[in-house]
Each structure stands twice: as C-alpha cells, then as structure tokens.
Write a protein that holds these residues in place. Structure first.
Motif, PDB file in Angstrom:
ATOM      1  N   MET A 127       0.831  -1.059  -0.075  1.00  0.00           N
ATOM      2  CA  MET A 127      -0.219   0.018   0.065  1.00  0.00           C
ATOM      3  C   MET A 127       0.809   1.011  -0.027  1.00  0.00           C
ATOM      4  O   MET A 127       0.485   2.037  -0.585  1.00  0.00           O
ATOM      5  CB  MET A 127      -0.994  -0.110   1.151  1.00  0.00           C
ATOM      6  N   GLN A 128       2.033   1.310   0.567  1.00  0.00           N
ATOM      7  CA  GLN A 128       2.799   2.464   0.858  1.00  0.00           C
ATOM      8  C   GLN A 128       3.522   2.835  -0.567  1.00  0.00           C
ATOM      9  O   GLN A 128       3.653   3.841  -0.885  1.00  0.00           O
ATOM     10  CB  GLN A 128       4.106   2.128   1.964  1.00  0.00           C
ATOM     11  N   ASN A 129       3.727   1.784  -1.405  1.00  0.00           N
ATOM     12  CA  ASN A 129       4.179   2.009  -2.671  1.00  0.00           C
ATOM     13  C   ASN A 129       3.550   2.690  -3.635  1.00  0.00           C
ATOM     14  O   ASN A 129       3.777   3.628  -4.225  1.00  0.00           O
ATOM     15  CB  ASN A 129       4.633   0.602  -3.462  1.00  0.00           C
ATOM     16  N   LYS A 130       1.749   2.282  -3.540  1.00  0.00           N
ATOM     17  CA  LYS A 130       0.925   3.026  -4.201  1.00  0.00           C
ATOM     18  C   LYS A 130       0.826   4.364  -3.830  1.00  0.00           C
ATOM     19  O   LYS A 130       0.465   5.107  -4.768  1.00  0.00           O
ATOM     20  CB  LYS A 130      -0.458   1.991  -3.881  1.00  0.00           C
ATOM     21  N   ILE A 131       0.770   4.471  -2.535  1.00  0.00           N
ATOM     22  CA  ILE A 131       0.707   5.953  -1.976  1.00  0.00           C
ATOM     23  C   ILE A 131       1.902   6.905  -2.389  1.00  0.00           C
ATOM     24  O   ILE A 131       1.461   7.968  -3.008  1.00  0.00           O
ATOM     25  CB  ILE A 131       0.618   6.049  -0.492  1.00  0.00           C
ATOM     26  N   GLU A 132       3.218   6.486  -2.617  1.00  0.00           N
ATOM     27  CA  GLU A 132       3.974   7.096  -2.902  1.00  0.00           C
ATOM     28  C   GLU A 132       4.241   7.410  -4.365  1.00  0.00           C
ATOM     29  O   GLU A 132       4.491   8.390  -4.911  1.00  0.00           O
ATOM     30  CB  GLU A 132       5.585   6.320  -2.523  1.00  0.00           C
ATOM     31  N   GLN A 133       3.848   6.315  -5.129  1.00  0.00           N
ATOM     32  CA  GLN A 133       3.583   6.557  -6.768  1.00  0.00           C
ATOM     33  C   GLN A 133       2.471   7.506  -6.911  1.00  0.00           C
ATOM     34  O   GLN A 133       2.889   8.300  -7.898  1.00  0.00           O
ATOM     35  CB  GLN A 133       3.361   5.171  -7.229  1.00  0.00           C
ATOM     36  N   ALA A 177      -1.512  15.361  -3.847  1.00  0.00           N
ATOM     37  CA  ALA A 177       0.078  15.175  -3.219  1.00  0.00           C
ATOM     38  C   ALA A 177      -0.176  15.393  -1.807  1.00  0.00           C
ATOM     39  O   ALA A 177       0.595  14.729  -1.062  1.00  0.00           O
ATOM     40  CB  ALA A 177       0.819  16.087  -4.052  1.00  0.00           C
ATOM     41  N   ASN A 178      -0.694  16.390  -1.566  1.00  0.00           N
ATOM     42  CA  ASN A 178      -0.687  16.770   0.076  1.00  0.00           C
ATOM     43  C   ASN A 178      -1.501  15.482   0.864  1.00  0.00           C
ATOM     44  O   ASN A 178      -0.880  15.077   1.838  1.00  0.00           O
ATOM     45  CB  ASN A 178      -1.471  18.078   0.275  1.00  0.00           C
ATOM     46  N   GLU A 179      -2.508  14.911   0.407  1.00  0.00           N
ATOM     47  CA  GLU A 179      -3.351  14.094   1.196  1.00  0.00           C
ATOM     48  C   GLU A 179      -2.500  12.708   1.129  1.00  0.00           C
ATOM     49  O   GLU A 179      -3.102  11.974   1.900  1.00  0.00           O
ATOM     50  CB  GLU A 179      -4.637  13.918   0.565  1.00  0.00           C
ATOM     51  N   CYS A 180      -1.520  12.355   0.286  1.00  0.00           N
ATOM     52  CA  CYS A 180      -1.066  11.268   0.197  1.00  0.00           C
ATOM     53  C   CYS A 180      -0.123  10.937   1.497  1.00  0.00           C
ATOM     54  O   CYS A 180       0.117   9.926   2.125  1.00  0.00           O
ATOM     55  CB  CYS A 180       0.085  10.911  -1.009  1.00  0.00           C
ATOM     56  N   ASP A 181       0.331  11.948   2.050  1.00  0.00           N
ATOM     57  CA  ASP A 181       0.941  12.184   3.642  1.00  0.00           C
ATOM     58  C   ASP A 181       0.051  11.531   4.585  1.00  0.00           C
ATOM     59  O   ASP A 181       0.477  10.896   5.545  1.00  0.00           O
ATOM     60  CB  ASP A 181       1.551  13.411   3.855  1.00  0.00           C
ATOM     61  N   ASN A 182      -1.133  11.602   4.196  1.00  0.00           N
ATOM     62  CA  ASN A 182      -2.314  11.369   5.522  1.00  0.00           C
ATOM     63  C   ASN A 182      -3.066  10.122   5.047  1.00  0.00           C
ATOM     64  O   ASN A 182      -3.860   9.411   5.951  1.00  0.00           O
ATOM     65  CB  ASN A 182      -3.243  12.353   5.527  1.00  0.00           C
ATOM     66  N   VAL A 183      -3.020   9.639   3.626  1.00  0.00           N
ATOM     67  CA  VAL A 183      -4.079   8.506   3.397  1.00  0.00           C
ATOM     68  C   VAL A 183      -3.857   7.295   4.269  1.00  0.00           C
ATOM     69  O   VAL A 183      -4.802   6.475   4.384  1.00  0.00           O
ATOM     70  CB  VAL A 183      -4.155   8.420   1.637  1.00  0.00           C
ATOM     71  N   ALA A 184      -2.693   6.752   4.546  1.00  0.00           N
ATOM     72  CA  ALA A 184      -2.410   5.778   5.169  1.00  0.00           C
ATOM     73  C   ALA A 184      -3.068   5.409   6.749  1.00  0.00           C
ATOM     74  O   ALA A 184      -3.386   4.383   6.998  1.00  0.00           O
ATOM     75  CB  ALA A 184      -1.001   5.374   5.400  1.00  0.00           C
ATOM     76  N   SER A 185      -3.479   6.677   7.183  1.00  0.00           N
ATOM     77  CA  SER A 185      -3.903   6.774   8.617  1.00  0.00           C
ATOM     78  C   SER A 185      -5.586   6.725   8.246  1.00  0.00           C
ATOM     79  O   SER A 185      -6.231   6.715   9.617  1.00  0.00           O
ATOM     80  CB  SER A 185      -3.437   7.835   9.321  1.00  0.00           C
TER      81      SER A 185
END
Length: 184
Positions: free
Chosen positions: A1-7, A101-109
């Motif tokens: 999941m982290q790779n998907k968020i980073e990409q 791009a900004n929301e990608c930092d928060n999406v995992a939580s």
C-alpha cells in the motif's frame, strides 16, 4: 500500500508540474494578446490625431485598416485556441493535484472506505490529466518525473527513481522508461 501512495504522490506532483508549465505558457500568450489589443488602438488613436489634415492621413487610414484586421485575427485566434478555457483547466488541474499530493501523506491513516474513496478520486483526476496531456512527448514526461522526484522531498539528495535507482539530481541520459536516467 505504501508504494501505491508514494507513486500516487509522485504522479500528482508530476501532473502539477505539467499543469504549471502549461499555465505559464498560456498566461504569457494571453498577456501578449491583451497587450496587442491595448497597444494597437492607442497607437492608432495617437497616429490618427497627429496625422489629421496632413499628407499622411490617407496612409494612416490604410495602416489602421490593416491593424484592425490584425486585431480581429488575434481575437479569432484566441477564440479558436480556447486560451481562457485551457487556463482554467490548468488552474483546476494544479489545484486538484496539489490536494492529492498533500493528502498522500495522510491517506495511510484513513479508514479503508475513505482510502477507497481517495483512490477513486485520484483515478478521476488522473483520467482528466491523461486527456489534458495526451500529446506530451516521452522525453517531457521523463523530465517532469525527475522534477517531481526532486520536488516531493526538497533538499533530499538521496531520493532515487523507483525503477532505475538513479538520482534525479545526477541526470545522465539513459534508458529508464520512467525518468530517462541511466540505470545504476
């Protein structure tokens, strides 16, 4: 999941950069058109006033007719190119991609259902971007991807392309399909 968020973050940053470049070009063209539509009538009025009753009055009338045709052509060109519409598309695209791009930092939580909504939203934004940048060259895409890698973590000179592991800071034209750099 982290790779998907980073990409997703890199893709959104790349699209933001492309929108910014497109917006800058269109803004400059729009300013050029506005300057022409202001300067030409001012020059015409001044010249008409100065040459009234002189031997140059007829020449000035002919020049003013030609300038009027030029202004008409510029206006028609602006309408055909849909400059204001494209400016709006780029502004909206920048805004949406900055948000992503900004929301990608928060999406995992986020809870699973909100993550699904987020990625559906990202998919919609990506579809709009694909349509907007359909004619862009592979070289420009790779250049933009390198710029995005630099921008997502400003000052981090250790960041590398996920495919070739090369630094975007040390570009050497190569065969990486993603960033165009030389494989490390």
């Amino acid at each position: 999941m982290q790779n998907k968020i980073e990409q997703t973050k890199i893709n959104a940053t790349s699209a933001k950069i492309l929108h910014r470049k497109g917006l800058n070009k269109l803004d400059n063209l729009n300013i050029f058109f506005l300057v022409i539509t202001i300067i030409v009538p001012l020059l015409f009025i001044t010249a008409q006033y100065v040459t009234k009753g002189t031997d140059y009055e007829n020449l000035m009338n002919n020049i003013s007719f030609g300038m009027s045709l030029l202004l008409l052509g510029v206006t028609i060109l602006s309408i055909i190119l849909k400059i204001t519409e494209k400016i709006t598309i780029h502004k909206l695209g920048m805004k949406n991609n900055i948000f992503v791009a900004n929301e990608c930092d928060n999406v995992a939580s986020l809870p699973k259902n909100e993550q699904e909504w987020f990625f559906r939203y990202v998919n919609e934004i990506d579809n709009n971007d694909i349509e907007t940048f359909a004619g862009i060259s592979e070289e420009e895409k790779r250049n933009t991807y390198r710029e995005a890698l630099k921008e997502i973590e400003p000052g981090n000179h250790l960041i590398t392309c996920p495919v070739c592991n090369s630094s975007p800071w040390k570009y050497k034209k190569g065969d990486c399909q993603l960033c165009g750099n030389t494989t490390k």
